[in-house]
Write a protein that holds these residues in place. Structure first.
Motif, mmCIF file in Angstrom:
data_model
loop_
_atom_site.group_PDB
_atom_site.id
_atom_site.type_symbol
_atom_site.label_atom_id
_atom_site.label_comp_id
_atom_site.label_asym_id
_atom_site.label_seq_id
_atom_site.Cartn_x
_atom_site.Cartn_y
_atom_site.Cartn_z
ATOM 1 N N GLY A 161 -6.795 62.125 -42.704
ATOM 2 C CA GLY A 161 -6.537 60.919 -43.839
ATOM 3 C C GLY A 161 -7.027 59.597 -43.346
ATOM 4 O O GLY A 161 -8.169 59.450 -42.720
ATOM 5 N N THR A 162 -5.917 58.704 -43.333
ATOM 6 C CA THR A 162 -6.411 57.243 -43.265
ATOM 7 C C THR A 162 -6.140 57.132 -41.722
ATOM 8 O O THR A 162 -6.491 56.180 -41.225
ATOM 9 N N LEU A 163 -5.782 58.096 -40.922
ATOM 10 C CA LEU A 163 -5.511 57.948 -39.483
ATOM 11 C C LEU A 163 -6.726 58.299 -38.915
ATOM 12 O O LEU A 163 -7.635 59.396 -39.422
ATOM 13 N N ALA A 164 -7.320 57.970 -37.533
ATOM 14 C CA ALA A 164 -8.446 58.164 -37.001
ATOM 15 C C ALA A 164 -8.077 59.369 -35.983
ATOM 16 O O ALA A 164 -7.540 59.126 -34.913
ATOM 17 N N GLY A 165 -8.301 60.560 -36.411
ATOM 18 C CA GLY A 165 -8.171 61.633 -35.444
ATOM 19 C C GLY A 165 -8.673 63.006 -35.892
ATOM 20 O O GLY A 165 -9.456 63.013 -36.925
ATOM 21 N N ILE A 197 -3.623 76.202 -25.558
ATOM 22 C CA ILE A 197 -4.032 75.107 -25.359
ATOM 23 C C ILE A 197 -2.698 74.271 -25.176
ATOM 24 O O ILE A 197 -1.701 74.241 -25.714
ATOM 25 N N GLY A 198 -2.575 73.545 -23.945
ATOM 26 C CA GLY A 198 -1.314 72.945 -23.658
ATOM 27 C C GLY A 198 -1.104 71.681 -24.380
ATOM 28 O O GLY A 198 -2.028 71.333 -25.133
ATOM 29 N N PRO A 199 0.252 71.218 -24.463
ATOM 30 C CA PRO A 199 0.361 69.859 -25.198
ATOM 31 C C PRO A 199 -0.369 68.731 -25.097
ATOM 32 O O PRO A 199 -0.460 67.964 -25.893
ATOM 33 N N VAL A 200 -0.911 68.358 -24.072
ATOM 34 C CA VAL A 200 -1.666 67.162 -23.867
ATOM 35 C C VAL A 200 -2.902 67.357 -24.632
ATOM 36 O O VAL A 200 -3.582 66.572 -25.329
ATOM 37 N N THR A 201 -3.635 68.489 -24.144
ATOM 38 C CA THR A 201 -4.994 68.676 -24.961
ATOM 39 C C THR A 201 -4.703 68.851 -26.336
ATOM 40 O O THR A 201 -5.497 68.255 -26.991
ATOM 41 N N HIS A 202 -3.556 69.499 -26.754
ATOM 42 C CA HIS A 202 -3.342 69.736 -28.324
ATOM 43 C C HIS A 202 -3.323 68.209 -28.790
ATOM 44 O O HIS A 202 -3.853 68.295 -29.958
ATOM 45 N N ALA A 203 -2.665 67.315 -28.275
ATOM 46 C CA ALA A 203 -2.228 66.158 -29.070
ATOM 47 C C ALA A 203 -3.643 65.288 -29.052
ATOM 48 O O ALA A 203 -3.755 64.683 -29.877
ATOM 49 N N VAL A 204 -4.342 65.197 -27.639
ATOM 50 C CA VAL A 204 -5.543 64.788 -27.665
ATOM 51 C C VAL A 204 -6.608 65.184 -28.880
ATOM 52 O O VAL A 204 -7.152 64.465 -29.472
ATOM 53 N N LEU A 205 -6.484 66.410 -29.069
ATOM 54 C CA LEU A 205 -7.683 67.103 -29.913
ATOM 55 C C LEU A 205 -7.146 66.426 -31.323
ATOM 56 O O LEU A 205 -8.050 66.353 -32.319
ATOM 57 N N HIS A 206 -5.918 66.501 -31.522
ATOM 58 C CA HIS A 206 -5.614 66.043 -33.152
ATOM 59 C C HIS A 206 -5.426 64.551 -33.337
ATOM 60 O O HIS A 206 -5.609 64.077 -34.599
ATOM 61 N N HIS A 207 -5.522 63.996 -32.397
ATOM 62 C CA HIS A 207 -5.339 62.229 -32.531
ATOM 63 C C HIS A 207 -6.441 61.393 -32.027
ATOM 64 O O HIS A 207 -6.420 60.233 -32.485
ATOM 65 N N ALA A 208 -7.244 62.024 -31.127
ATOM 66 C CA ALA A 208 -8.358 61.044 -30.620
ATOM 67 C C ALA A 208 -9.244 60.373 -31.429
ATOM 68 O O ALA A 208 -9.745 61.221 -32.509
ATOM 69 N N LYS A 209 -9.977 59.513 -31.348
ATOM 70 C CA LYS A 209 -11.016 58.598 -32.261
ATOM 71 C C LYS A 209 -12.272 59.118 -31.642
ATOM 72 O O LYS A 209 -13.315 59.421 -32.300
ATOM 73 N N ALA A 210 -12.414 59.425 -30.444
ATOM 74 C CA ALA A 210 -13.692 59.685 -29.716
ATOM 75 C C ALA A 210 -13.950 61.338 -29.652
ATOM 76 O O ALA A 210 -13.059 61.958 -29.956
ATOM 77 N N PRO A 211 -14.939 61.938 -29.643
ATOM 78 C CA PRO A 211 -15.441 63.230 -29.353
ATOM 79 C C PRO A 211 -14.594 63.654 -28.205
ATOM 80 O O PRO A 211 -14.494 63.019 -27.252
ATOM 81 N N VAL A 212 -14.220 64.783 -28.315
ATOM 82 C CA VAL A 212 -13.173 65.487 -27.079
ATOM 83 C C VAL A 212 -13.983 66.698 -26.749
ATOM 84 O O VAL A 212 -14.332 67.535 -27.603
ATOM 85 N N ALA A 213 -14.047 66.802 -25.361
ATOM 86 C CA ALA A 213 -14.827 67.905 -24.727
ATOM 87 C C ALA A 213 -13.672 68.771 -24.084
ATOM 88 O O ALA A 213 -12.624 68.102 -23.255
#
Length: 292
Positions: free
Chosen positions: A111-115, A271-287
């Motif tokens: 939505g209005t959040l970048a993720g 998928i561990g909690p760190v990767t899960h959080a980054v996948l859902h909230h990062a602005k940048a592409p995630v590998a």
């Protein structure tokens, strides 16, 4: 390495951004790009299976052709191939990934959040393949300056100094080397419970622990710096949750590199909690890099 980069294309803005990102990545690697549309067409309930299959086949062919033409026009010399598969998307994309250097997928913004909203297909593909999977959101394709930003924005990787991952670091260093950009290696640590709060807090303990964390990170990075002497490495340690540190540090990154453990059992989280959080909230592409 198999010498190809594949991207899943479904006509959404996110998948089109992923295609443009993958095209720039293919140029960096000097490899062909595969545009793949995958959908099980025989299950439509709106119209007859024959008509539905014919219409959707024509639509997919047009989507693949138009996208390939646009990419060739924007990136002269790029070798683009197209494929349309009448199979379940997750399984077919995982099969495509198995014969590619990486698979690139689009992911919706929050939505209005970048993720990211990591849909069922994307999550299933990550679970089903051991190849690198990159998630790209729609805003990543920035038009005329996209090529430069793709190449020069820094690569960010999270490092666990207790159990460092060679696959993760190899991917991150190789990407930074190809892009001629800075690689930012981030390690997060926590204060012991009795040393981190109130009257028990001792800044000397904090400083000593931070010094130890920096030394551990430098030890992990030392052989990689030797293997990639032209890569500018910025090592960063900080107190806090790993996901929060990666999201904060990666707000302007060109790529964030995270890992997931390969699990042979069907039970338990993949998928561990760190990767899960980054996948859902990062602005940048995630590998996402699978590792033992």
């Amino acid at each position: 390495m198999t010498g190809r980069i594949a991207v899943g294309l479904d006509g959404s803005a996110e998948s089109l951004a992923a295609a443009h990102w993958a095209a720039r990545e293919a140029l960096l690697h000097g490899v062909p790009l595969d545009l793949v549309h995958s959908e099980e067409w025989s299950s439509s309930r709106d119209i007859s299976p024959v008509t539905s299959a014919e219409m959707r086949s024509q639509w997919a062919a047009s989507l693949l052709r138009d996208t390939a033409d646009e990419l060739r026009e924007r990136h002269p010399g790029l070798d683009v191939a197209t494929r349309s598969l009448d199979e379940r998307p997750a399984a077919s994309l995982a099969a495509v990934a198995a014969s590619a250097d990486m698979l690139v997928l689009g992911s919706r913004g929050l939505g209005t959040l970048a993720g990211f909203v990591l849909g069922s297909v994307g999550m299933a593909v990550i679970h089903m393949t051991e190849r690198p999977v990159v998630l790209v959101r729609a805003g990543e394709d920035a038009g005329a300056h996209a090529q430069g930003s793709h190449r020069h924005r820094e690569v960010l990787v999270g490092v666990d100094t207790d159990t460092p991952c060679d696959a993760l670091l190899a991917f991150a260093f190789e990407e930074a080397s190809r892009r001629s950009c800075t690689l930012r290696a981030v390690h997060s640590w926590t204060l012991p419970p009795l040393a981190g709060y109130g009257a028990a807090y001792d800044p000397r303990v904090h400083a000593q622990l931070d010094l130890s964390a920096r030394a551990a990170l430098d030890d992990v990075l030392k052989p990689w710096r030797a293997a990639y002497p032209t890569v500018d490495v910025a090592a960063h340690t900080a107190v806090g949750r790993a996901a929060g540190q990666l999201l904060e540090s990666g707000s302007e990154a060109g790529l964030i590199v995270v890992g997931r453990r390969i699990r042979r059992s069907s039970l338990g989280a993949h998928i561990g909690p760190v990767t899960h959080a980054v996948l859902h909230h990062a602005k940048a592409p995630v590998a996402v890099i699978a590792h033992a």
